[in-house]
Design a protein around this motif. Structure first.
Motif, PDB file in Angstrom:
ATOM      1  N   ARG A 197       0.835  -1.208   0.000  1.00  0.00           N
ATOM      2  CA  ARG A 197       0.000   0.000   0.000  1.00  0.00           C
ATOM      3  C   ARG A 197       0.870   1.258   0.000  1.00  0.00           C
ATOM      4  N   ILE A 198       1.905   1.240   0.806  1.00  0.00           N
ATOM      5  CA  ILE A 198       2.795   2.404   0.878  1.00  0.00           C
ATOM      6  C   ILE A 198       3.580   2.561  -0.420  1.00  0.00           C
ATOM      7  N   ASP A 199       4.008   1.465  -1.021  1.00  0.00           N
ATOM      8  CA  ASP A 199       4.702   1.545  -2.318  1.00  0.00           C
ATOM      9  C   ASP A 199       3.800   2.127  -3.406  1.00  0.00           C
ATOM     10  N   ARG A 200       2.531   1.706  -3.423  1.00  0.00           N
ATOM     11  CA  ARG A 200       1.580   2.258  -4.398  1.00  0.00           C
ATOM     12  C   ARG A 200       1.419   3.757  -4.197  1.00  0.00           C
ATOM     13  N   LEU A 201       1.352   4.159  -2.929  1.00  0.00           N
ATOM     14  CA  LEU A 201       1.226   5.577  -2.608  1.00  0.00           C
ATOM     15  C   LEU A 201       2.471   6.337  -3.056  1.00  0.00           C
ATOM     16  N   ARG A 202       3.642   5.797  -2.744  1.00  0.00           N
ATOM     17  CA  ARG A 202       4.904   6.440  -3.130  1.00  0.00           C
ATOM     18  C   ARG A 202       4.982   6.607  -4.643  1.00  0.00           C
ATOM     19  N   LEU A 203       4.682   5.556  -5.382  1.00  0.00           N
ATOM     20  CA  LEU A 203       4.763   5.609  -6.838  1.00  0.00           C
ATOM     21  C   LEU A 203       3.784   6.641  -7.406  1.00  0.00           C
ATOM     22  N   ALA A 204       2.560   6.636  -6.912  1.00  0.00           N
ATOM     23  CA  ALA A 204       1.561   7.578  -7.415  1.00  0.00           C
ATOM     24  C   ALA A 204       1.963   9.021  -7.116  1.00  0.00           C
ATOM     25  N   LEU A 205       2.437   9.271  -5.915  1.00  0.00           N
ATOM     26  CA  LEU A 205       2.834  10.632  -5.554  1.00  0.00           C
ATOM     27  C   LEU A 205       4.038  11.099  -6.367  1.00  0.00           C
ATOM     28  N   THR A 206       5.057  10.272  -6.442  1.00  0.00           N
ATOM     29  CA  THR A 206       6.301  10.703  -7.095  1.00  0.00           C
ATOM     30  C   THR A 206       6.161  10.827  -8.605  1.00  0.00           C
ATOM     31  N   THR A 207       5.173  10.159  -9.192  1.00  0.00           N
ATOM     32  CA  THR A 207       4.958  10.288 -10.634  1.00  0.00           C
ATOM     33  C   THR A 207       3.879  11.310 -10.968  1.00  0.00           C
ATOM     34  N   GLY A 208       3.295  11.944  -9.955  1.00  0.00           N
ATOM     35  CA  GLY A 208       2.287  12.964 -10.190  1.00  0.00           C
ATOM     36  C   GLY A 208       0.937  12.417 -10.620  1.00  0.00           C
ATOM     37  N   ASP A 209       0.653  11.171 -10.256  1.00  0.00           N
ATOM     38  CA  ASP A 209      -0.606  10.509 -10.624  1.00  0.00           C
ATOM     39  C   ASP A 209      -1.677  10.861  -9.582  1.00  0.00           C
ATOM     40  N   LEU A 210      -2.513  11.839  -9.922  1.00  0.00           N
ATOM     41  CA  LEU A 210      -3.517  12.324  -8.976  1.00  0.00           C
ATOM     42  C   LEU A 210      -4.528  11.238  -8.615  1.00  0.00           C
ATOM     43  N   ASP A 211      -5.128  10.590  -9.598  1.00  0.00           N
ATOM     44  CA  ASP A 211      -6.124   9.548  -9.308  1.00  0.00           C
ATOM     45  C   ASP A 211      -5.502   8.402  -8.517  1.00  0.00           C
ATOM     46  N   GLY A 212      -4.307   7.985  -8.900  1.00  0.00           N
ATOM     47  CA  GLY A 212      -3.619   6.914  -8.182  1.00  0.00           C
ATOM     48  C   GLY A 212      -3.278   7.309  -6.756  1.00  0.00           C
ATOM     49  N   SER A 213      -2.923   8.570  -6.557  1.00  0.00           N
ATOM     50  CA  SER A 213      -2.599   9.065  -5.216  1.00  0.00           C
ATOM     51  C   SER A 213      -3.821   9.036  -4.311  1.00  0.00           C
ATOM     52  N   VAL A 214      -4.955   9.490  -4.839  1.00  0.00           N
ATOM     53  CA  VAL A 214      -6.189   9.488  -4.057  1.00  0.00           C
ATOM     54  C   VAL A 214      -6.578   8.053  -3.710  1.00  0.00           C
ATOM     55  N   ASP A 215      -6.536   7.167  -4.685  1.00  0.00           N
ATOM     56  CA  ASP A 215      -6.883   5.766  -4.454  1.00  0.00           C
ATOM     57  C   ASP A 215      -5.959   5.136  -3.408  1.00  0.00           C
ATOM     58  N   ALA A 216      -4.661   5.363  -3.538  1.00  0.00           N
ATOM     59  CA  ALA A 216      -3.689   4.753  -2.627  1.00  0.00           C
ATOM     60  C   ALA A 216      -3.819   5.298  -1.212  1.00  0.00           C
ATOM     61  N   VAL A 217      -4.022   6.593  -1.064  1.00  0.00           N
ATOM     62  CA  VAL A 217      -4.122   7.164   0.281  1.00  0.00           C
ATOM     63  C   VAL A 217      -5.423   6.728   0.954  1.00  0.00           C
ATOM     64  N   LEU A 218      -6.496   6.594   0.178  1.00  0.00           N
ATOM     65  CA  LEU A 218      -7.754   6.100   0.750  1.00  0.00           C
ATOM     66  C   LEU A 218      -7.615   4.650   1.205  1.00  0.00           C
ATOM     67  N   SER A 219      -6.913   3.841   0.438  1.00  0.00           N
ATOM     68  CA  SER A 219      -6.672   2.447   0.815  1.00  0.00           C
ATOM     69  C   SER A 219      -5.885   2.373   2.119  1.00  0.00           C
ATOM     70  N   LEU A 220      -4.839   3.184   2.223  1.00  0.00           N
ATOM     71  CA  LEU A 220      -4.024   3.197   3.439  1.00  0.00           C
ATOM     72  C   LEU A 220      -4.836   3.680   4.635  1.00  0.00           C
ATOM     73  N   LYS A 221      -5.590   4.741   4.450  1.00  0.00           N
ATOM     74  CA  LYS A 221      -6.383   5.304   5.548  1.00  0.00           C
ATOM     75  C   LYS A 221      -7.436   4.319   6.040  1.00  0.00           C
ATOM     76  N   THR A 222      -8.193   3.771   5.118  1.00  0.00           N
ATOM     77  CA  THR A 222      -9.293   2.878   5.485  1.00  0.00           C
ATOM     78  C   THR A 222      -8.796   1.599   6.148  1.00  0.00           C
ATOM     79  N   SER A 223      -7.782   0.992   5.566  1.00  0.00           N
ATOM     80  CA  SER A 223      -7.265  -0.248   6.157  1.00  0.00           C
ATOM     81  C   SER A 223      -6.664   0.013   7.533  1.00  0.00           C
ATOM     82  N   SER A 224      -6.034   1.156   7.704  1.00  0.00           N
ATOM     83  CA  SER A 224      -5.456   1.512   9.009  1.00  0.00           C
ATOM     84  C   SER A 224      -6.555   1.699  10.048  1.00  0.00           C
TER      85      SER A 224
END
Length: 136
Positions: free
Chosen positions: A45-72
């Motif tokens: 989950r954190i790797d997906r978030l890192r990749l989305a953020l560092t590549t400027g992928d807005l939709d991927g960033s939102v999806d990844a951060v929501l996954s991390l937040k909800t599962s946490s």
């Protein structure tokens, strides 16, 4: 922000784990599998978030951060969920109003180190609390 918002969130809220155990009809085996699955999926989950953020992928960033937040939140990892919530807010305000390709890597530089450190602490705490719960 209220005064209680200034207090640090607990690393893990045991009451969430207790509720989970209750919902799983007090079968600690299922609860342990649920927590182990969270721990196992956390690096991905954190790797997906890192990749989305560092590549400027807005939709991927939102999806990844929501996954991390909800599962946490589901396992009571309150501090990690709080970091994800803060990042989600920054993504929704900063990246939606500015160039995501610039803003998201900057958010990665700000948030990923604390998220990584918190995830390590959370993993250790969850493992310890589940071990203690199994001996009750």
């Amino acid at each position: 922000m209220s005064a209680s918002d200034d207090a640090p969130r607990p690393l893990v809220d045991q009451s969430v784990l207790d509720r989970l155990l209750e919902e799983l009809e007090e079968d600690e085996g299922y609860c342990r599998v649920f927590v182990d699955n969270f721990i196992e999926c956390l690096p991905e989950r954190i790797d997906r978030l890192r990749l989305a953020l560092t590549t400027g992928d807005l939709d991927g960033s939102v999806d990844a951060v929501l996954s991390l937040k909800t599962s946490s939140q589901m396992v009571g990892a309150e501090r990690l969920a709080g970091l994800a919530l803060d990042l989600e807010g920054a993504i929704r305000t900063d990246a939606r109003t500015s160039d995501a390709a610039v803003v998201l890597p900057r958010l990665a530089a700000t948030f990923l180190r604390p998220i990584n450190l918190c995830s390590e602490l959370t993993t250790h705490r969850l493992q310890a609390q589940c071990s203690l719960g199994a001996s009750r």
